[in-house]
Design an enzyme around this catalytic site. Structure first.
Site, short mmCIF file in Angstrom:
data_model
loop_
_atom_site.label_atom_id
_atom_site.label_comp_id
_atom_site.label_asym_id
_atom_site.label_seq_id
_atom_site.Cartn_x
_atom_site.Cartn_y
_atom_site.Cartn_z
N HIS A 101 0.85 -1.20 0.00
CA HIS A 101 0.00 0.00 0.00
C HIS A 101 0.87 1.24 0.00
O HIS A 101 2.09 1.15 0.09
CB HIS A 101 -1.00 -0.02 1.17
CG HIS A 101 -0.37 0.11 2.53
ND1 HIS A 101 0.47 -0.84 3.06
CD2 HIS A 101 -0.47 1.09 3.47
CE1 HIS A 101 0.85 -0.46 4.27
NE2 HIS A 101 0.31 0.71 4.54
N HIS B 68 1.37 3.98 1.97
CA HIS B 68 1.91 4.75 3.10
C HIS B 68 3.43 4.93 2.94
O HIS B 68 4.14 4.02 2.51
CB HIS B 68 1.62 4.04 4.43
CG HIS B 68 0.31 4.47 5.04
ND1 HIS B 68 -0.48 3.62 5.78
CD2 HIS B 68 -0.32 5.68 5.03
CE1 HIS B 68 -1.55 4.28 6.20
NE2 HIS B 68 -1.49 5.52 5.75
N ASP C 144 5.93 5.00 4.95
CA ASP C 144 6.88 4.10 5.62
C ASP C 144 6.98 2.74 4.92
O ASP C 144 7.72 1.86 5.37
CB ASP C 144 6.53 3.93 7.11
CG ASP C 144 5.18 3.31 7.35
OD1 ASP C 144 4.21 3.69 6.65
OD2 ASP C 144 5.07 2.43 8.24
N HIS C 145 6.25 2.58 3.82
CA HIS C 145 6.34 1.34 3.02
C HIS C 145 6.96 1.59 1.65
O HIS C 145 7.34 0.64 0.96
CB HIS C 145 4.95 0.71 2.86
CG HIS C 145 4.39 0.27 4.18
ND1 HIS C 145 4.29 -1.05 4.53
CD2 HIS C 145 3.94 0.99 5.23
CE1 HIS C 145 3.79 -1.13 5.76
NE2 HIS C 145 3.57 0.10 6.20
N HIS D 10 -7.48 -0.75 5.50
CA HIS D 10 -6.43 0.08 6.11
C HIS D 10 -6.27 1.29 5.19
O HIS D 10 -6.54 2.40 5.58
CB HIS D 10 -5.15 -0.73 6.26
CG HIS D 10 -3.96 0.08 6.70
ND1 HIS D 10 -3.89 0.66 7.95
CD2 HIS D 10 -2.81 0.39 6.07
CE1 HIS D 10 -2.73 1.33 8.04
NE2 HIS D 10 -2.06 1.17 6.92
N ASP E 171 0.12 -3.80 6.24
CA ASP E 171 -0.45 -3.24 7.47
C ASP E 171 -1.90 -3.68 7.69
O ASP E 171 -2.66 -3.01 8.39
CB ASP E 171 -0.44 -1.70 7.42
CG ASP E 171 0.93 -1.13 7.70
OD1 ASP E 171 1.87 -1.91 7.94
OD2 ASP E 171 1.06 0.11 7.66
N HIS F 13 5.10 -4.64 10.46
CA HIS F 13 5.56 -3.93 11.66
C HIS F 13 5.76 -4.89 12.83
O HIS F 13 5.05 -5.89 12.94
CB HIS F 13 4.53 -2.87 12.10
CG HIS F 13 4.48 -1.66 11.23
ND1 HIS F 13 5.31 -0.57 11.42
CD2 HIS F 13 3.70 -1.36 10.17
CE1 HIS F 13 5.03 0.36 10.51
NE2 HIS F 13 4.06 -0.09 9.74
#
Ligand SMILES: [Zn+2]
Length: 259
Positions: free
Chosen positions: A53, A55, A57-58, A117, A134, A172
């Site tokens: 996805h 985001h 941090d990915h 999410h 996530d 995570h």
């Protein structure tokens, strides 16, 4: 044959590397430096980047990685919105039912669209393994940023239907904190207590608590256990109005946000 290795990144992310003796594919590289270090020390060439996805941090490491390795970037294209920009790096748009062949590694992955999410969230599944970003965490699940609680619930239920021995590669390291919430939901569940111990030992040894398995998640993850009488009772003591499965799930997700 191939191996799957967790590369710790940022605060508590894992970049999962699927690799054989020569090549690697990286799932959700939120940061380039640890991924480049991994490839260099193992003498591996990057073959593909897989995104679950959009985001940051990915996907934050993709530009730098592609500066070194001009590889395809797989994921689901999404226009983005004012809150979460689109992933600008995707070269190959994936959809529900697609099969991604990682030629250099000899692995086929089936694509599942699993919104809840974020809208663009996909999971990558092959026999015995699931890369779920996530959506599903060790003993927990992702926040419901886009879509409805019903969509998040449905997506999690789809993953829960995979075979029990499927290894679950979450993005995570949240397991210990999630287990504290799971215990608050079900104080008398011995599987949760056992997992608290096992997780503590792994983390003290500096090891990831992941992958888990679908069987372990079904036994310890409150978000997959919404019909469990003990969980319903815990929530009813807090004033739960709707004891149906979705009512319980929605109440759990809200409680977790403020836990
Ligand atoms: Zn996310």
């Amino acid at each position: 044959m191939f191996e799957i290795t967790a590369i710790p990144a940022l605060q508590d992310n894992y970049i999962w590397a699927i690799h054989n003796g020569t090549h690697a594919a990286l799932v959700d590289p939120g940061e380039a430096a640890p991924a480049l270090e991994f490839l260099r020390t193992r003498g591996l060439e990057l073959a593909a980047i897989l995104c679950t996805h959009r985001h940051h941090d990915h996907i934050g490491g993709i530009a730098e990685l592609r500066g070194v390795y001009n590889v395809p970037v797989y994921g689901r294209r999404h226009p983005g919105n004012s809150r979460v920009a689109a992933n600008p790096h995707i070269t190959d748009d994936l959809r529900e039912g697609d099969r991604l062949r990682l030629e250099a590694i000899g692995l086929d992955l089936d694509i599942m669209e699993v919104p809840g999410h974020l809208d663009d969230h996909i999971a990558y599944a092959a026999p015995g393994m699931l890369f779920c970003g996530d959506l599903l965490f060790g003993a927990g699940c992702g926040r419901n940023f886009e879509g409805t609680p019903a969509q998040l619930h449905d997506s999690l239920q789809r993953l829960a239907c995979l075979p029990d021995d499927t290894r679950v590669y979450c993005a995570h390291e949240y397991t210990a904190a999630n287990l504290r919430f799971a215990l608050a939901c079900e104080p008398d569940n011995p599987d949760i207590r056992q997992r608290v111990e096992a997780t503590r030992r792994l983390r003290e040894a500096g090891l990831p608590s992941l992958p888990s398995t679908i069987a372990l998640e079904k036994a310890t993850n409150p978000f997959l256990r919404c019909r469990e009488p003990a969980i319903v009772r815990t929530l009813q003591a807090q004033g739960l109005a709707d004891p149906g499965e979705l009512g319980v799930f929605t109440a759990l997700r809200q409680w977790r946000n403020r836990f």
